[in-house]
Every structure is written in structure tokens, then in C-alpha cells.
Scaffold this active site. Structure first.
Site, short mmCIF file in Angstrom:
data_model
loop_
_atom_site.label_atom_id
_atom_site.label_comp_id
_atom_site.label_asym_id
_atom_site.label_seq_id
_atom_site.Cartn_x
_atom_site.Cartn_y
_atom_site.Cartn_z
N ARG A 66 12.85 -75.94 -9.25
CA ARG A 66 12.12 -75.27 -10.32
C ARG A 66 12.90 -74.10 -10.93
O ARG A 66 12.99 -73.97 -12.16
CB ARG A 66 10.78 -74.71 -9.83
CG ARG A 66 9.66 -75.72 -9.79
CD ARG A 66 8.78 -75.43 -8.62
NE ARG A 66 9.54 -75.67 -7.41
CZ ARG A 66 9.64 -76.89 -6.85
NH1 ARG A 66 9.00 -77.89 -7.34
NH2 ARG A 66 10.41 -77.07 -5.79
N THR A 67 13.41 -73.23 -10.09
CA THR A 67 13.98 -71.99 -10.63
C THR A 67 15.20 -72.30 -11.50
O THR A 67 15.30 -71.83 -12.64
CB THR A 67 14.34 -71.03 -9.48
OG1 THR A 67 13.21 -70.92 -8.62
CG2 THR A 67 14.72 -69.65 -10.02
N LYS A 95 37.05 -71.77 -0.27
CA LYS A 95 38.43 -71.38 0.09
C LYS A 95 38.47 -69.95 0.61
O LYS A 95 39.54 -69.38 0.77
CB LYS A 95 39.33 -71.48 -1.15
CG LYS A 95 39.41 -72.84 -1.77
CD LYS A 95 40.31 -72.77 -3.01
CE LYS A 95 39.93 -73.81 -4.03
NZ LYS A 95 40.39 -73.45 -5.38
N ARG A 116 20.96 -67.21 -7.14
CA ARG A 116 20.19 -67.50 -5.92
C ARG A 116 21.18 -67.54 -4.76
O ARG A 116 22.22 -68.19 -4.85
CB ARG A 116 19.44 -68.81 -6.01
CG ARG A 116 18.87 -69.20 -4.64
CD ARG A 116 17.85 -70.27 -4.69
NE ARG A 116 16.65 -69.81 -5.34
CZ ARG A 116 15.51 -70.53 -5.38
NH1 ARG A 116 15.46 -71.69 -4.78
NH2 ARG A 116 14.45 -70.06 -5.99
N HIS A 144 11.97 -62.35 -5.11
CA HIS A 144 12.05 -63.45 -6.09
C HIS A 144 11.25 -62.97 -7.31
O HIS A 144 10.17 -63.47 -7.61
CB HIS A 144 11.44 -64.71 -5.47
CG HIS A 144 11.78 -66.00 -6.18
ND1 HIS A 144 12.37 -66.06 -7.43
CD2 HIS A 144 11.61 -67.29 -5.79
CE1 HIS A 144 12.54 -67.32 -7.76
NE2 HIS A 144 12.09 -68.10 -6.79
N1 CP Z 1 9.54 -71.71 -6.58
C1 CP Z 1 10.85 -71.92 -6.35
O1 CP Z 1 11.62 -70.97 -6.18
O2 CP Z 1 11.20 -73.23 -6.32
P1 CP Z 1 12.70 -73.77 -6.16
O3 CP Z 1 13.16 -73.37 -4.76
O4 CP Z 1 12.61 -75.25 -6.33
O5 CP Z 1 13.55 -73.10 -7.19
#
Ligand code: CP
Length: 321
Positions: A66-67, A95, A116, A144
Site C-alpha cells: 500500500r505505502t 556491497k 521505508r 508511520h
Molecule cells: N499500511 C501499510 O503500511 O501497508 P504496506 O506495508 O503494504 O505498505
């Protein structure tokens, strides 16, 4: 755009977003208001060139559906383009290159970086390495913040307010970064926070203390049925298997809670069941067809919310009046 909104937008221009606490209440409201107007663009019914010529790097060193894809959709819907790392193994980190150097490079190839990473604190480090804005898309068990923005947008779309709502945070409150971010925003907006989790996955004391310091209305309700009866919002989370230091600790809690249509039999009619997704058995599929299920709408609202945020951070700086 009115002068007030322009001034609030101005305050996000060129800024990092590492923690939800980097945003004031007014800035959050400005993003949510702007996201509401972005819904037709996110649905593809109107074009936009707000980010034409802008490049956003998606640096994902941990799995995401999703993100990453909603950020990419947001950039494309606004006429911008993306550079994407979806697999850390395909980069020079393999590396031995440091995250600091990787981000420093990316900041010379893109106008903003969405990161992320499995390590808490990685986004803060990246913000120091980059001279372009860094947006935290999840750092370990840390924060988040963009998930929180879309969570708030989903609640606000249904209730038109956040104040006074009873919000149950259910599940892995120890390792779940979505609840670590969301709890601060709920406290800021005057929601009542009810914590329901297995004992081993309680919200850590440092978060409890900080939330209380902020004046949060916070309490524990270990009985899931009682929690469900009180809730306006039931925010369910997955047990974060990947963050457990020891597999046996995970096995001791896996399957310890589950929401199904029967669990919701005494829920308020207006109860929203939310989940940041992915789910891994915490919400049965028989909830999907009930009016309580809000998690797929929540996942869609990721696009207009991230469009609004990217436009505020990367779009042209509004002129002062
Ligand atoms: N909600 C969320 O962070 O989903 P993903 O891990 O799929 O990005």
C-alpha cells in the site's frame, strides 16, 4: 486558495516528515482538507500537473504494498515521476554502502525521498543525509506518519470530527508503528484512546508517559468484548512477526485476538473497523461485507492524502500576501 490555507501550506513546503509530531494540529488539518479536494484526482476523474517535472524517490528497504504503490500513484496522478528501490538487495547496500551515503546520492537524483526501513531512527538519519525533503514511510517499530494522516482522513470522512471519539487500539501495541504514530494524533485531537492487547504486546511505557504528558485520555481495556461495545473506531493491527527478537515469543501470542461478525454483534451501529493492512487473520472476511468495514476505504484514501502531502511539500511555494 485563501490566505490562511496558503500560510499553512507554506509551513510544510520543503520540510521533512519523520514523525507525526513534526506536524502541528493546524498543519494536519490543512493536509486533510486538501486531501478531501484531491479525491476526484485520486480516482482519475480529473488530471493534474501539480508535480510536473518533479521526481520523487521511493526508497523501500522493507516490503510494502500500500505505502509504496499509493505514493507512486499519488506522484503519477499529480504529473510527476518516480525513481523506485523496491528491493534493497538490488542496491549497493549489498556491497556495503551505508544508508547515509545511499540517501545522500538519492537526494541528488530526486526532489524528495520517501523512505521505508526496518530500523527505528533510519528516517531521522536520512533527513540529516539529504538536502531534499525526506518522508518517513515506516521506520521499524518507530513511526508511520503518513499512515496516521490517512487514518485520520478515514475517521474524519465518517464522523466529521476526531474530538470525543472512543478509539480502541487493538493488537500489537508494542511493535506496531502505525499505532505509535496514531496515538499521538488522537491525543492531539481529543479522542479517547482505549488500549486492548495481549499483555506481552502492551503499549511501551515511554509512549504511555509521553501521551499522558500531552494530556491524552488513555486507558487499558483487556476485555475485547467490552472494548468493542464502547468503540466508535476499532483500529486492529497485525502482530508484527518480523520485529520479534525470538520466534517463541511470537508463537506465544499469535492468534490471541480475532474480529469476526460475531465479535461485532453488540457494537455501536456507527462503529468503524479499521486496519492499516496487511491483515494476517486478525479480521475475518465475514466483516468485509458489514457496514463496519472501513479498511479498504482507508487503503484508497492513502492516495489523496499522499497527493495532498506531496503537493504541500513539493509544489510551488505559495506566495505571501
Ligand atoms: N499500511 C501499510 O503500511 O501497508 P504496506 O506495508 O503494504 O505498505
Amino acid at each position: 486558495m485563501d490566505g490562511d490555507l496558503a500560510a499553512r501550506r507554506m509551513s510544510l513546503h520543503g520540510r521533512d516528515l519523520v514523525s507525526i509530531r513534526d506536524l502541528s494540529r493546524e498543519e494536519i488539518v490543512a493536509v486533510l482538507d486538501s486531501a478531501r479536494k484531491m479525491v476526484p484526482l485520486a480516482e482519475g476523474s480529473r488530471p493534474s500537473d501539480a508535480l510536473q517535472g518533479r521526481i520523487v524517490a521511493m526508497a523501500f528497504f522493507e516490503p510494502s504494498t500500500r505505502t509504496r504503490l499509493s505514493f507512486e500513484s499519488a506522484v503519477h496522478r499529480l504529473g510527476g515521476s518516480c525513481l523506485t528501490i523496491a528491493d534493497a538487495g538490488a542496491t549497493s547496500l549489498r556491497k556495503g554502502e551505508s544508508l547515509y551515503d545511499t540517501i545522500r546520492m538519492l537526494s541528488s537524483y530526486a526532489d524528495a525521498i520517501v523512505l521505508r526501513h526496518p530500523q527505528e531512527g533510519a528516517a531521522r538519519l536520512a533527513s540529516r543525509a539529504s538536502d531534499r525533503p525526506v518522508i518517513n514511510a515506516g521506520d521499524g517499530a518507530g513511526q508511520h506518519p503518513t499512515q496516521t494522516l490517512l487514518d485520520l482522513a478515514t475517521i474524519r470522512e465518517r464522523f466529521d470530527t476526531l474530538a470525543g471519539l472512543k478509539v480502541v487500539l487493538l493488537g500489537d501495541l508494542k511493535y506496531g508503528r502505525t499505532v505509535h504514530s496514531l496515538a499521538y494524533a488522537l491525543a492531539e485531537f481529543g479522542s479517547e484512546i482505549i488500549l486492548t492487547s495481549p499483555e506481552a504486546l502492551r503499549l511501551p511505557d515511554e509512549h504511555r508517559e509521553e501521551l499522558k504528558h500531552l494530556g491524552a485520555k488513555l486507558r487499558d481495556e483487556p476485555d475485547l468484548d467490552k472494548a468493542v461495545r464502547q468503540a466508535d473506531v476499532l483500529y486492529v493491527t497485525r502482530i508484527q512477526k518480523e520485529r520479534f527478537p525470538d520466534e517463541s515469543e511470537y508463537r506465544a501470542v499469535v492468534g490471541s485476538y480475532r474480529i469476526d461478525a460475531h465479535t461485532l454483534r453488540e457494537a455501536k451501529p456507527q462503529l468503524m473497523v479499521m486496519h492499516p493492512l496487511p491483515r494476517a487473520g486478525e479480521i475475518a472476511s465475514d466483516v468485509d461485507g458489514t457496514p463496519h468495514a472501513a479498511y479498504f476505504r482507508q487503503a484508497f484514501l492513502a492516495v489523496p492524502v499522499r497527493m495532498a502531502l506531496l503537493q504541500a511539500i513539493l509544489g510551488p511555494a505559495p506566495r505571501r500576501r
